[in-house]
Design a protein around this motif. Structure first.
Motif, PDB file in Angstrom:
ATOM      1  N   VAL A  88       3.147 -17.013   5.682  1.00 41.67           N
ATOM      2  CA  VAL A  88       3.322 -15.576   5.921  1.00 41.67           C
ATOM      3  C   VAL A  88       4.786 -15.196   5.710  1.00 41.67           C
ATOM      4  O   VAL A  88       5.103 -14.234   4.996  1.00 41.67           O
ATOM      5  CB  VAL A  88       2.865 -15.195   7.341  1.00 41.67           C
ATOM      6  CG1 VAL A  88       3.152 -13.711   7.607  1.00 41.67           C
ATOM      7  CG2 VAL A  88       1.383 -15.482   7.524  1.00 41.67           C
ATOM      8  N   LEU A 110      -2.600  -4.350   6.840  1.00 42.26           N
ATOM      9  CA  LEU A 110      -2.071  -4.184   5.493  1.00 42.26           C
ATOM     10  C   LEU A 110      -2.857  -3.119   4.727  1.00 42.26           C
ATOM     11  O   LEU A 110      -2.279  -2.298   4.000  1.00 42.26           O
ATOM     12  CB  LEU A 110      -2.118  -5.520   4.738  1.00 42.26           C
ATOM     13  CG  LEU A 110      -1.104  -6.568   5.198  1.00 42.26           C
ATOM     14  CD1 LEU A 110      -1.435  -7.938   4.626  1.00 42.26           C
ATOM     15  CD2 LEU A 110       0.321  -6.164   4.801  1.00 42.26           C
ATOM     16  N   VAL A 126      -6.990 -17.104   1.265  1.00 46.79           N
ATOM     17  CA  VAL A 126      -6.298 -16.252   2.241  1.00 46.79           C
ATOM     18  C   VAL A 126      -4.844 -16.044   1.821  1.00 46.79           C
ATOM     19  O   VAL A 126      -4.311 -14.928   1.900  1.00 46.79           O
ATOM     20  CB  VAL A 126      -6.364 -16.871   3.655  1.00 46.79           C
ATOM     21  CG1 VAL A 126      -5.457 -16.108   4.618  1.00 46.79           C
ATOM     22  CG2 VAL A 126      -7.795 -16.846   4.177  1.00 46.79           C
ATOM     23  N   GLU A 159      -8.838 -12.677   8.660  1.00 42.55           N
ATOM     24  CA  GLU A 159      -7.393 -12.592   8.891  1.00 42.55           C
ATOM     25  C   GLU A 159      -7.082 -11.203   9.431  1.00 42.55           C
ATOM     26  O   GLU A 159      -7.079 -10.210   8.687  1.00 42.55           O
ATOM     27  CB  GLU A 159      -6.648 -12.839   7.572  1.00 42.55           C
ATOM     28  CG  GLU A 159      -5.143 -12.693   7.653  1.00 42.55           C
ATOM     29  CD  GLU A 159      -4.504 -13.650   8.622  1.00 42.55           C
ATOM     30  OE1 GLU A 159      -3.825 -13.166   9.546  1.00 42.55           O
ATOM     31  OE2 GLU A 159      -4.707 -14.879   8.480  1.00 42.55           O
ATOM     32  N   GLN A 174       6.463 -12.885   2.776  1.00 45.14           N
ATOM     33  CA  GLN A 174       7.230 -11.682   3.126  1.00 45.14           C
ATOM     34  C   GLN A 174       8.498 -11.573   2.284  1.00 45.14           C
ATOM     35  O   GLN A 174       8.920 -10.467   1.924  1.00 45.14           O
ATOM     36  CB  GLN A 174       7.581 -11.710   4.610  1.00 45.14           C
ATOM     37  CG  GLN A 174       6.407 -11.379   5.527  1.00 45.14           C
ATOM     38  CD  GLN A 174       6.718 -11.612   6.994  1.00 45.14           C
ATOM     39  OE1 GLN A 174       7.691 -12.287   7.332  1.00 45.14           O
ATOM     40  NE2 GLN A 174       5.897 -11.064   7.870  1.00 45.14           N
ATOM     41  N   SER A 214      -4.512  -9.548  10.124  1.00 49.40           N
ATOM     42  CA  SER A 214      -3.431  -8.777   9.504  1.00 49.40           C
ATOM     43  C   SER A 214      -3.901  -8.020   8.268  1.00 49.40           C
ATOM     44  O   SER A 214      -3.260  -7.057   7.839  1.00 49.40           O
ATOM     45  CB  SER A 214      -2.272  -9.698   9.119  1.00 49.40           C
ATOM     46  OG  SER A 214      -2.657 -10.605   8.104  1.00 49.40           O
ATOM     47  N   PHE A 215      -5.029  -8.431   7.674  1.00 55.57           N
ATOM     48  CA  PHE A 215      -5.520  -7.748   6.481  1.00 55.57           C
ATOM     49  C   PHE A 215      -5.824  -6.280   6.772  1.00 55.57           C
ATOM     50  O   PHE A 215      -5.571  -5.407   5.942  1.00 55.57           O
ATOM     51  CB  PHE A 215      -6.776  -8.441   5.942  1.00 55.57           C
ATOM     52  CG  PHE A 215      -6.516  -9.760   5.262  1.00 55.57           C
ATOM     53  CD1 PHE A 215      -5.223 -10.173   4.974  1.00 55.57           C
ATOM     54  CD2 PHE A 215      -7.569 -10.589   4.902  1.00 55.57           C
ATOM     55  CE1 PHE A 215      -4.982 -11.387   4.338  1.00 55.57           C
ATOM     56  CE2 PHE A 215      -7.344 -11.804   4.271  1.00 55.57           C
ATOM     57  CZ  PHE A 215      -6.043 -12.206   3.988  1.00 55.57           C
ATOM     58  N   MET A 262       0.214  -7.685   0.508  1.00 52.25           N
ATOM     59  CA  MET A 262       1.610  -7.403   0.869  1.00 52.25           C
ATOM     60  C   MET A 262       2.307  -6.609  -0.238  1.00 52.25           C
ATOM     61  O   MET A 262       3.065  -5.664   0.042  1.00 52.25           O
ATOM     62  CB  MET A 262       2.356  -8.699   1.140  1.00 52.25           C
ATOM     63  CG  MET A 262       2.078  -9.310   2.490  1.00 52.25           C
ATOM     64  SD  MET A 262       3.064 -10.815   2.744  1.00 52.25           S
ATOM     65  CE  MET A 262       2.746 -11.142   4.482  1.00 52.25           C
ATOM     66  N   ARG A 310      -3.412 -12.422   0.887  1.00 58.95           N
ATOM     67  CA  ARG A 310      -2.304 -11.885   1.680  1.00 58.95           C
ATOM     68  C   ARG A 310      -1.159 -11.444   0.767  1.00 58.95           C
ATOM     69  O   ARG A 310      -0.553 -10.383   0.971  1.00 58.95           O
ATOM     70  CB  ARG A 310      -1.811 -12.933   2.673  1.00 58.95           C
ATOM     71  CG  ARG A 310      -0.716 -12.407   3.593  1.00 58.95           C
ATOM     72  CD  ARG A 310      -0.068 -13.529   4.397  1.00 58.95           C
ATOM     73  NE  ARG A 310      -1.015 -14.207   5.278  1.00 58.95           N
ATOM     74  CZ  ARG A 310      -1.374 -15.481   5.151  1.00 58.95           C
ATOM     75  NH1 ARG A 310      -0.885 -16.222   4.173  1.00 58.95           N
ATOM     76  NH2 ARG A 310      -2.223 -16.016   6.007  1.00 58.95           N
TER      77      ARG A 310
END
Length: 326
Positions: A180, A293, A213, A287, A184, A289-290, A221, A217
């Motif tokens: 992650v 996002l 994944v 996930e 970033q 966080s998806f 992002m 991600r």
């Protein structure tokens, strides 16, 4: 003699100091040299001879790191960035070369792959400790450099080139890789091809089910930053490299969602975007966080505010928003 010339005359040229300090390091007196680098560079800064102070600190950081003195080298690297700020040095190619020169001197610590007796376990423990120190020192230096660059001429998020340096070091040198954090920095960089290479490398070493994944991600992002171009470039490059290496691209519902999403983002189709989210909800739930996002993507591309009271109201909420409701 002018006052400025008199002030400059109180200190010798920086190169004389550099040669003298290097001899101290070569003799193995790392601590003594460290104190010299710090105290003398401070005098050049006080005299506003910033370029020479930077020369001294860059030389000191590089030679200490070259001799494996990571703590000393990282401290001088941090002082180098601090001096960039004091001198109000602009973000440009010349200064970027200086930052990269120091970065390249941070050690790469090979971790033993096989363990035998207790001595091997002890060596592994020591190696992991050293690697962690290197990553912490390099990360602190590059994060400070990113902050400096953002203040003095780079894009708002900081120098893309430095983000790529940091992402690479974190991925290849961290004892425990955090994909992650790596992602970033890569998405704030300027090299989706290099990011693709890192993800393909990760695919070959990760646990089953982590590869798709990581790819998803990365794409999300990029899109959350409004960067559709690099999101597409990353996906194309991953597929190209996977094929060249005769590997298998992940086949999953998540990858199907990402492919559909990239096509959707090419058109002004917010209802289709929402339909995709709804149809693939169980896949996206893998996930958490998806979902965050995707909220950010909706805001970037369709002007839909994240986490507003209408979210979760289904069709009526969407109709209200399309009618102009705030």
């Amino acid at each position: 003699m002018s006052k400025e010339r008199a002030k400059r005359g109180t200190l010798p040229p920086a190169q004389e100091q550099i040669e003298k300090f290097e001899k101290v390091v070569e003799e193995g007196n790392y601590y003594g040299a460290q104190q010299l680098y710090k105290s003398i560079s401070a005098r050049y800064v006080a005299a506003q001879r910033y370029t020479e102070a930077l020369d001294i600190l860059q030389s000191g950081a590089c030679i200490q790191l070259k001799h494996g003195q990571v703590t000393c080298g990282a401290e001088l690297a941090a002082l180098f960035v601090d001096t960039l700020v004091k001198a109000r040095c602009p973000y440009d190619d010349a200064t970027l070369v200086r930052v990269r020169t120091i970065y390249k001197q941070f050690p790469k610590i090979p971790v033993p792959q096989q363990l035998g007796d207790d001595d091997d376990v002890q060596r592994l423990s020591e190696t992991l400790g050293t690697a962690k120190t290197c990553v912490e020192g390099c990360s602190s230096f590059l994060k400070a450099a990113i902050k400096w660059s953002a203040e003095f001429g780079a894009p708002r998020g900081g120098a893309p080139e430095i983000h790529v340096m940091l992402a690479n070091y974190m991925y290849f040198e961290s004892p425990e890789v955090d994909m992650v954090r790596v992602a970033q920095h890569f998405v704030r960089g300027n090299n989706p091809k290099e990011f693709a290479s890192t993800l393909v490398h990760f695919m070959g070493k990760c646990y089953p089910g982590e590869d798709d994944v990581a790819i998803a991600r990365a794409i999300l992002m990029y899109l959350a930053l409004g960067n559709l171009r690099d999101a597409n470039a990353l996906m194309d490059e991953i597929k190209k490299q996977v094929e060249a290496k005769q590997l298998e691209f992940p086949k999953s519902d998540l990858m199907q969602f990402i492919n559909f999403l990239l096509e959707t983002m090419l058109r002004d189709a917010f209802p289709l975007f929402n339909m995709l989210r709804s149809n693939f909800k169980s896949t996206l739930d893998r996930e958490p966080s998806f979902h965050e996002l995707l909220d950010e993507i909706a805001e970037k591309f369709y002007g839909v505010r994240c986490r507003n009271p209408l979210q979760g109201m289904g069709m009526f909420g969407e109709i209200f928003k399309m009618m102009g409701g705030d």
